[in-house]
Design a protein around this motif. Structure first.
Motif, PDB file in Angstrom:
ATOM      1  N   LYS A  29      12.983   4.094  42.488  1.00 35.62           N
ATOM      2  CA  LYS A  29      11.547   2.918  42.556  1.00 35.62           C
ATOM      3  C   LYS A  29      10.945   3.705  40.824  1.00 35.62           C
ATOM      4  O   LYS A  29      10.569   4.838  40.840  1.00 35.62           O
ATOM      5  CB  LYS A  29      11.301   3.203  43.617  1.00 35.62           C
ATOM      6  N   GLU A  30      10.450   2.496  40.398  1.00 38.40           N
ATOM      7  CA  GLU A  30       9.460   2.981  39.649  1.00 38.40           C
ATOM      8  C   GLU A  30       7.982   3.198  39.978  1.00 38.40           C
ATOM      9  O   GLU A  30       7.584   2.632  40.725  1.00 38.40           O
ATOM     10  CB  GLU A  30       9.285   1.770  38.224  1.00 38.40           C
ATOM     11  N   SER A  31       7.506   4.103  39.368  1.00 39.08           N
ATOM     12  CA  SER A  31       5.902   4.367  39.585  1.00 39.08           C
ATOM     13  C   SER A  31       5.684   5.349  39.125  1.00 39.08           C
ATOM     14  O   SER A  31       5.586   5.841  38.062  1.00 39.08           O
ATOM     15  CB  SER A  31       6.214   4.844  41.510  1.00 39.08           C
ATOM     16  N   TYR A  32       4.463   5.424  39.800  1.00 41.15           N
ATOM     17  CA  TYR A  32       3.094   5.841  38.265  1.00 41.15           C
ATOM     18  C   TYR A  32       3.029   7.714  39.135  1.00 41.15           C
ATOM     19  O   TYR A  32       2.083   8.362  38.954  1.00 41.15           O
ATOM     20  CB  TYR A  32       1.783   5.735  38.616  1.00 41.15           C
ATOM     21  N   LEU A  33       4.244   8.529  38.487  1.00 39.99           N
ATOM     22  CA  LEU A  33       4.862   9.667  39.288  1.00 39.99           C
ATOM     23  C   LEU A  33       3.565  10.728  38.461  1.00 39.99           C
ATOM     24  O   LEU A  33       3.446  11.691  38.482  1.00 39.99           O
ATOM     25  CB  LEU A  33       6.206   9.972  38.899  1.00 39.99           C
ATOM     26  N   LEU A  34       3.322  10.002  37.503  1.00 35.74           N
ATOM     27  CA  LEU A  34       2.244  11.152  36.064  1.00 35.74           C
ATOM     28  C   LEU A  34       1.354  10.754  36.455  1.00 35.74           C
ATOM     29  O   LEU A  34       0.588  11.048  35.030  1.00 35.74           O
ATOM     30  CB  LEU A  34       3.228  11.396  34.955  1.00 35.74           C
ATOM     31  N   SER A  35       0.156   9.735  36.962  1.00 34.07           N
ATOM     32  CA  SER A  35      -0.965   9.488  37.172  1.00 34.07           C
ATOM     33  C   SER A  35      -1.835  10.282  38.013  1.00 34.07           C
ATOM     34  O   SER A  35      -1.283   9.386  39.424  1.00 34.07           O
ATOM     35  CB  SER A  35      -1.168   8.048  37.333  1.00 34.07           C
ATOM     36  N   PRO A  36      -2.608  11.578  38.004  1.00 35.19           N
ATOM     37  CA  PRO A  36      -3.287  11.929  38.521  1.00 35.19           C
ATOM     38  C   PRO A  36      -4.575  11.272  39.494  1.00 35.19           C
ATOM     39  O   PRO A  36      -4.504   9.959  38.902  1.00 35.19           O
ATOM     40  CB  PRO A  36      -3.749  12.952  38.059  1.00 35.19           C
TER      41      PRO A  36
END
Length: 760
Positions: A203-210
């Protein structure tokens, strides 16, 4: 004094910061500035705006916070000279190779957060080099802040609000490797804000976005820890963001300093800009509260929800009024599904009807992301200083105008007044001319003392007003200059580590895993090499490694320990203590951070500068006292002027302090699910992630393509650094042999890095 430090990207933001009560501002010119995409200032107008700030008692810190190529040093020197003559209060510095240029002036040096200082050892290096302030990495632990305060004379600047970089101290190569737009040159394209999948889930998500950070509730605690300056991020943001956030932190600081109880408007802060409903950062919250994987932009303030949609018209339940022109985002199940500007809203009963709203799921949340009232509040501002003026006109004496600001008083005299019967001067006629202060920074309270039957021409009054205002400006600026901090650099070190250690520069530097298999492979290598082992491998397997090293002594010239880029709290103490007990088991240190420089000097070991120091020019090596170094991987073959080339291996492009395993699995440290390398993915391919642990964990994310320059090795000057971690016996032997003989073919799907393309 606890300083509120504001981010400035343009003139309107500057005025908003002053209006809102900033003590200091930081801004950049059109070059050598880590926010090159902001409007910024230039060589022609910087002096005017520095004086403007100083009239309000606001300090100006100028950002020279990018890396400088050898070929750019002359133009860099010109920019520094312009800034120095403009009277800036400090230089915010990243490239230590430019200290010879910067120290020609008596202007204080602030160590930029891009340097990555996060512990006492790194701070000590800056202090010894003559810096007066350190801008700490956002990842710095409170315990380390206390240590720096107790053991240095450095001022401490701490980021308290705004965007977080997912990579340690913003020292990221991701944008650089993708497009040549380097974050180290102020051009980051923020690929961290895109969607990724992982080896844990497709699943794609904003894994590197704090999330954005907000520490407004920690102002008192930070001050007691030893923080001197509260730094707000946001040089690319709008003036209303700068004004609103500064005004709220001004309240928080004044409450603390003056035992006040002025209410902080948290809703206003969220509305100004808010990614992820804020985090309190690495000291106060865990990994799951750092990353916001559902949405990568501003979510503002939640103000209500959609009750129904009919023919594009929406019925909203709101907890505050929306106005025409306000901007909103529509969020459903945590994800953005759209947005619009409100242009037709009316209240019907307890709810609101918005026409031409669009078609969104019922139940969606409405978030206010642009409040027109807030925006207008900080639009076209003209901050003013209140002064007192006294005009005196007496028969037989020259007229005079006195202007006073605080303790500063100036007087201008004019000609003798003339007697008149029909056109006598009055308070109104005098005030009409003397209070025409126009674009000046002053507004005035005027008193007059005029004899009757005197005539005073308007032109005389105008000249008198101009004269006294010019004098007052000059005296305010003179008083400011007399109280400025100045630095005598004559006593500071000109070279941090003065001892030169013998380093076999003609030998390859080869980094390997510190395991038994890798060391066995080296038995078959015929050429002498300098061996680099990660200290975390050495610490966990020291007896086996040291025994093996003795058996292959003929192959190895010297052994260098590569220290982790980050050593917070107990990590540094553990590393320091281990080194002190095992000095006979290694010859030198490879440092990716200034704390490693400190330790090499402390234990009198050879010092190699790693890619983490991002060395852009040979002067860096001179100032630090490096025995050898790896050039920045952002330099081209023609820009490299010495040192080593990173010639083979996985390229670390990001080091992270939060735990991506927790983000992806929901685990806790007590039931850690890290089982070795894992990966993130985007449309370009795979990014492997590896954990390194002393006491705290840190995670290194690698570029998708391995660096391998063998196809063009004949075109590359200099010596080579090879990262052979995780390679097979056969591959290691071939690669070492190829580089010794300067031949061979690059592996498939490899890259030359920036050696033949460079960065912007």
């Amino acid at each position: 004094m606890l300083e509120v430090l504001a981010p400035i990207g343009n003139i309107q933001a500057l005025k908003a910061a002053i209006y809102a009560g900033a003590d200091a501002v930081y801004l950049g010119l059109d070059l050598f500035n880590a926010r090159i995409k902001a409007d910024n200032f230039n060589k022609d107008n910087i002096a005017y705006w520095v004086d403007y700030c100083h009239l309000f008692g606001v300090k100006v810190y100028l950002t020279f916070n990018t890396n400088v190529k050898q070929s750019e040093r002359k133009i860099f020197a010109k920019y520094v000279d312009v800034a120095a003559k403009a009277g800036v209060d400090a230089f915010i510095v990243t490239d230590l190779g430019c200290l010879d240029i910067l120290k020609k002036y008596d202007i204080p040096l602030h160590g930029s957060t891009q340097i990555g200082v996060h512990n006492l050892a790194g701070a000590k290096v800056l202090e010894d080099l003559g810096f007066t302030r350190v801008v700490l990495a956002r990842e710095t632990l409170n315990s380390d802040i206390i240590e720096i305060r107790k053991n240095t004379a450095l001022e401490i600047e701490h980021f308290v609000h705004g965007a977080l970089c997912v990579c340690f101290s913003g020292a990221c190569l991701m944008s650089s490797m993708m497009s040549g737009d380097s974050g180290n040159r102020g051009r980051c394209n923020q690929p961290c804000r895109l969607k990724y999948s992982s080896s844990f889930s497709s699943k794609e998500s904003y894994l590197l976005s704090p999330k954005d950070q907000c520490l407004i509730d920690k102002v008192e605690e930070l001050s007691k820890l030893g923080v001197d300056s509260l730094k707000i991020e946001g040089r690319l943001k709008q003036p209303h963001y700068v004004g609103e956030v500064v005004s709220q932190y001004r309240k928080a600081v004044d409450n603390f300093l003056n035992s006040g109880n002025v209410k902080i408007d948290y809703d206003a802060i969220k509305t100004a800009y808010n990614r992820g409903n804020f985090t309190q950062g690495y000291n106060y919250q865990g990994s799951k509260d750092i990353i916001y994987d559902k949405l990568n932009g501003n979510i503002g303030l939640e103000v209500g929800k959609i009750l129904s949609i009919y023919k594009g018209n929406a019925t909203l339940q709101l907890n505050r009024t929306l106005n025409n022109g306000d901007g909103v985002k529509i969020i459903y199940n945590g994800e953005e599904v759209g947005g619009l500007a409100i242009n037709n809203i009316e209240k019907v009963g307890k709810n609101y009807i918005v026409k031409n709203f669009g078609d969104y799921p019922v139940g969606s949340r409405v978030h206010l992301t642009l409040d027109t009232n807030q925006s207008d509040k900080f639009k076209d501002l003209t901050p003013k200083l209140s002064i007192k003026m006294l005009f005196v006109a007496k028969q037989g004496k020259n007229i005079s105008l006195t202007a006073k600001y605080k303790d500063i008083q100036v007087v201008s005299e004019g000609e003798l007044p003339q007697k008149s019967i029909s056109q006598c001067a009055s308070y109104d006629s005098v005030a009409k001319q003397l209070l025409r202060l126009g674009d000046s920074v002053f507004n005035a309270q005027l008193d007059v003392d005029i004899d009757s039957d005197l005539f005073i021409p308007a032109s005389v009054l105008n000249n008198l007003r101009r004269s006294v205002i010019e004098k007052l400006v000059k005296e305010i600026l003179k008083d400011y200059t007399n109280h400025k901090q100045r630095v005598d650099y004559s006593g500071a070190l000109q070279r941090y580590y003065a001892k030169e250690n013998a380093v076999k520069k003609e030998q390859l530097f080869v980094e390997i895993n510190g395991n038994e298999c890798s060391l066995d492979i080296l038995k078959e290598v015929e050429q002498k090499i300098n061996l680099v082992i990660n200290i975390t491998d050495y610490m966990s397997n020291i007896n086996c490694i040291f025994t093996k090293l003795n058996l292959i002594e003929k192959t190895i010239e010297d052994v260098y320990l590569k220290l982790p880029r980050i050593a917070r709290g107990k990590d540094f103490k553990i590393i320091d203590e281990w080194l002190s007990k095992n000095l006979d088991k290694f010859d030198g240190i490879l440092a990716d951070n200034l704390y490693g420089v400190y330790l090499a000097k402390k234990y009198d070991k050879a010092l190699i500068g790693g890619i983490g120091l991002n060395i852009y020019n040979s002067n860096y090596s001179d100032w630090i006292g490096l025995d050898y170094y790896i050039n920045s991987v952002e330099l081209t073959n023609k820009e490299v002027l010495g040192g080593m080339i990173y010639a083979y291996g996985k390229l670390p492009i990001m080091t992270m302090v939060h735990c991506p395993v927790q983000i992806n699995t929901g685990c806790e440290c007590s039931n850690c699910k890290y089982g070795g390398e894992f990966s993130y993915f985007d449309k370009r391919g795979e990014y492997k992630i590896e954990r390194f642990k002393v006491n705290h964990c840190q995670f290194v994310l690698y570029n998708q393509q391995v660096v391998d320059i063998r196809n063009k090795i004949s075109l590359v000057k200099g010596n080579y650094y090879l990262n052979l971690r995780d390679l097979s016996r056969g591959d290691m032997g071939i690669i070492i042999d190829n580089f010794c003989r300067k031949c061979g073919n690059s592996v498939d799907n490899s890259t030359y890095g920036h050696l033949f393309r460079g960065v912007k």
